[in-house]
Design a protein around this motif. Sequence first.
Motif, PDB file in Angstrom:
ATOM      1  N   UNK A 124     -14.110   1.104   8.805  1.00  0.00           N
ATOM      2  CA  UNK A 124     -13.763   2.436   9.467  1.00  0.00           C
ATOM      3  C   UNK A 124     -12.640   2.703   8.575  1.00  0.00           C
ATOM      4  N   UNK A 125     -12.473   2.444   7.313  1.00  0.00           N
ATOM      5  CA  UNK A 125     -11.174   2.762   6.691  1.00  0.00           C
ATOM      6  C   UNK A 125     -11.260   3.632   5.532  1.00  0.00           C
ATOM      7  N   UNK A 126     -12.730   3.979   5.212  1.00  0.00           N
ATOM      8  CA  UNK A 126     -13.174   4.670   4.121  1.00  0.00           C
ATOM      9  C   UNK A 126     -13.483   3.631   3.053  1.00  0.00           C
ATOM     10  N   UNK A 127     -13.717   4.190   1.727  1.00  0.00           N
ATOM     11  CA  UNK A 127     -14.005   3.433   0.594  1.00  0.00           C
ATOM     12  C   UNK A 127     -12.575   2.886  -0.052  1.00  0.00           C
ATOM     13  N   UNK A 128     -12.934   1.837  -0.995  1.00  0.00           N
ATOM     14  CA  UNK A 128     -11.749   1.305  -1.398  1.00  0.00           C
ATOM     15  C   UNK A 128     -11.441   2.212  -2.802  1.00  0.00           C
ATOM     16  N   UNK A 129     -10.122   2.314  -3.013  1.00  0.00           N
ATOM     17  CA  UNK A 129      -9.810   3.142  -4.150  1.00  0.00           C
ATOM     18  C   UNK A 129      -8.698   2.687  -5.156  1.00  0.00           C
ATOM     19  N   UNK A 130      -8.401   1.413  -5.036  1.00  0.00           N
ATOM     20  CA  UNK A 130      -7.551   0.883  -5.866  1.00  0.00           C
ATOM     21  C   UNK A 130      -6.221   0.220  -5.380  1.00  0.00           C
ATOM     22  N   UNK A 131      -5.871  -0.731  -6.072  1.00  0.00           N
ATOM     23  CA  UNK A 131      -4.661  -1.462  -5.751  1.00  0.00           C
ATOM     24  C   UNK A 131      -3.270  -0.758  -6.222  1.00  0.00           C
ATOM     25  N   UNK A 132      -2.269  -0.923  -5.711  1.00  0.00           N
ATOM     26  CA  UNK A 132      -0.886  -0.421  -6.157  1.00  0.00           C
ATOM     27  C   UNK A 132      -0.491  -1.402  -7.307  1.00  0.00           C
ATOM     28  N   UNK A 133       0.146  -0.921  -8.326  1.00  0.00           N
ATOM     29  CA  UNK A 133       0.891  -1.684  -9.382  1.00  0.00           C
ATOM     30  C   UNK A 133       1.465  -2.899  -9.116  1.00  0.00           C
ATOM     31  N   UNK A 134       1.799  -2.985  -7.993  1.00  0.00           N
ATOM     32  CA  UNK A 134       2.771  -4.290  -7.572  1.00  0.00           C
ATOM     33  C   UNK A 134       1.784  -5.334  -6.821  1.00  0.00           C
ATOM     34  N   UNK A 135       0.643  -4.918  -6.511  1.00  0.00           N
ATOM     35  CA  UNK A 135      -0.083  -5.399  -5.801  1.00  0.00           C
ATOM     36  C   UNK A 135      -0.082  -5.751  -4.423  1.00  0.00           C
ATOM     37  N   UNK A 136       0.891  -4.960  -3.886  1.00  0.00           N
ATOM     38  CA  UNK A 136       1.339  -5.022  -2.272  1.00  0.00           C
ATOM     39  C   UNK A 136       0.722  -4.290  -1.474  1.00  0.00           C
ATOM     40  N   UNK A 137      -0.138  -3.268  -1.789  1.00  0.00           N
ATOM     41  CA  UNK A 137      -0.949  -2.498  -0.967  1.00  0.00           C
ATOM     42  C   UNK A 137      -2.301  -2.009  -1.810  1.00  0.00           C
ATOM     43  N   UNK A 138      -3.202  -1.513  -1.041  1.00  0.00           N
ATOM     44  CA  UNK A 138      -4.342  -0.926  -1.597  1.00  0.00           C
ATOM     45  C   UNK A 138      -4.581   0.604  -1.100  1.00  0.00           C
TER      46      UNK A 138
END
Length: 917
Positions: A806-820
């Motif tokens: 229920x969050x939608x499709x994955x669209x990538x990690x942030x450069x610091x890997x702390x979020x997506x």
Amino acid sequence: MSEGHDFSLRITPAGAGVDQAEVEQLAIQLRRDLLASGIPGVTRVVEGQAPDGTRSIELIATGIDFLVTGLSAAASVVQITDYVQRWREAHPRRRRVVVSVEAGATSGGSRVSGTAGRRTALLVANAAYRDPGLSRLRSPVSDIRALAEVLGEPGIGAFDVETLTDADESVLRRRVAALFADRQPDDVLLLHFSCHGLKDQRGRLYLAAADTELGSLAATGLPASFVSEQMSESASRSVLLVLDCCYSGAFARDTPVRADRTVYLGEEFRGGGSGRTVLTASSATEYAFEGGQLTSYEAEPSVFTEALVHGLRTGGADLDHDGEITVDELFDYVARRVREAGVGQVPRKWSFETTGALVVARSVRPATLPEEVRADLGSDRPVLRLEAVRALAELLAGGREGYRRAAREALVRLRDDDDSLQVRRAAAAALGDVAPPRPPAPAVQPPAIETPAIETPAVETFVMETPVVEASAIETSATETPVIRTPAVEAPRVEAPPRPLQVQQPLPSARAARVPVMKFRRLLVVGVVGLVVAVSVTIAIVSNQRQSSDSASSGGPGLGQMLTSVTLSHNGSIEYAGLSPDGRWAVTLDAPKDRAAAQVAGLWDASSGLKVATFDTDRGVVFSPDGSAVAVAHYEGKREVTTVNGEQMGVLIGGTTTVSLRKTSGGEVVASFTDHKGSAIMAFSPDSKTVATAGTLASEKSFASPIRLWDVSTGKQLATLTGHENGIQSMRFSKDGNVLVTGAAGGVTKVWDVAAGEATATLDNAWFPVWVSPDGKTFADTRPGDKDGFELRRVPDGKRLALVTKAGTFAGFTPGSEAYATGNDGNVRLFDLATRKARVNLTARVEGDPVFSPDGKLIAAVTKEGAPALFDAVTGQGLTQLTGHGGTVTDLTFAADGQTLYTIGTDKTVRKWSVTR
């Protein structure tokens, strides 16, 4: 007038569409801004030639249409140049004129291309000869015309060029002598011959003039020894002689004296003097005389001179990317292209007592600062940026003009915009005690994000929804063990013939490490639908700095300001355009004749808009992270058109695909990798040293589908990763290159230890595409048949960390890997990776995946209407919309230093934007 501080500013049109009235208006504006900045005297003078005694340091334009002269006792020529450059870049309209800065002869200004002396070139082209024994030669006139144009280009060669066509020997002798007479040591001289080179019975070389007689070479030919003597006696220490000659043995075949097939150019031009370099298209006699007539010879364009022009015009000969093209770089570039052309010539180079590098031209490509300096510039730590300032100061004081310009630009940015007072002061000190003048900065209003007055339909209203953190939504498995087996998942049915099919995939984005597939067909459907969405959904993104007039602009570029726009010289429409990660190169795809046909791809120099190469591809083009190479997939086999889910698609049946590895600098193929079943997927390692390739054929029957790793520099195969039993649909390297995650048709994902060449985890029921976090600790895969869910898994064992729905499709990690990031019908949200709780949602709907700046503070994305926009990654607020593209933007990428953003679209333009806040 203060001694040594006379400045001349020449304002001229930048193109044919600029009239004299606009030149006049902008010249007056520049004068007003100069006076406001503190320069004590700026006066307009009558149109005409530049004042006596001026010396150009920025030869930008050849004609003079308007003059403004200034006198400053407090500014140096470098500082005035810096001011004018920033003045032009501060507003797009000002780029409609060019401004060249000239300093008085006592000012100590230096010329372009690393020398303060005069730059003079004499180009000789002889094609028509009165002696019936000499055939008409090639087409040297057109060759010389092209070479004269690029050498005379102020921003490239900056030579004063003279051409001689079909001249008699007496004229050649006088002009050659004049070229070398009355010269200074720092003058740069270039002499180019395109004519017959004739070798007599004693092996002596003569250059043929229009009136040269074969029976009397000594009296009517121009001896090479005469040219050598003039070079030796000249005071110039920088002389380049270029011989694009087809040498002939003008003697009987059985003559024993020196009747070999070599012209001994090293001996011909050896002698007194220093600083001489000789380049030749060949040193062997390529044809001979029979019965007093030249043997049959096919007239062709000169590959040698053509390569010279191409290397200078495109900047491809700048092999070390320092912004300058030395004679050694030019020769290496030309020799390689001549060898690749397969014409049988072997270019040669001789140098006699040279000291230092002879700079032939300035590269049209800006110099690239050393990698360690760029890394320090992009650091959040002031101490590292101070290290960068020290390194930039050394480059500024060095001998390479390209590096000096790049270092000066970087120091100016640090001095004006860095958030550390210590760094700003250090940069100012490196630039000199007297700060360059800047136009007064207008009051800047804070960015405003306005909610449109249009009532938004309730169905389109986006409400941020945090995924439900329950057992049904996020499952944490403490005992799950990767299973190594063939998946029991039934392959999805596709309306197609009952034989193995390979449906052509859309072109992978130039940012292949971030976005596996660019859905460009969806981008094209933005016409009427885009207009409707614009009225009902668009959140108005207001620019940070609205300029009511040109005079209100600030001294430096603001957030979202367009810095440059380059138009690709592309004929016809394009279906897709992509950028290399560094923004230096672009690729375009023409619309195919039908969906079964290959597409014509163009490789472009994004900084000049010039085409580098053309090739066929099947929607498979991937740039290396450093932009030095591009991998191209081309299918060889039967093609058909079929219908898949109601849409016509190209189908590749039974053949194989070859992946060609090309250099972006010249487009030449350096290696080919064959035997990929169906189409091919490619992925470069982050260090650009390795490329992985695999076939993508999707079949109901199991078959071995190896992944092969290749050395980019040598083209040799490094390893083969075996274990997949269906076509590979997605591949991602970790940032350190140690891990490769692959997803295959049928729902099998593997995690590979690249060094060991072994799979550390094999997961069934794990769908593609896959993503790997920059820190290499986490990867994401898609849930089979679930458009709104994905899994987060651990590297290297593949253990599931969470199942997210229920969050939608994955669209990538942030450069610091702390979020997506996730996307749901254009609504993009960011989630904390550790807690998986929503952090922010973007305030506008976008098309495709978001792109993060290197520091993770900005997000660039293409809105639903096809235009790029910038967002704050912390708040999700829209900062500014980037206006100017006349078509849909299909790709965007941040520069490594995070200071600029590059965009490209179907309007055939590459644009560079400031993203400095």
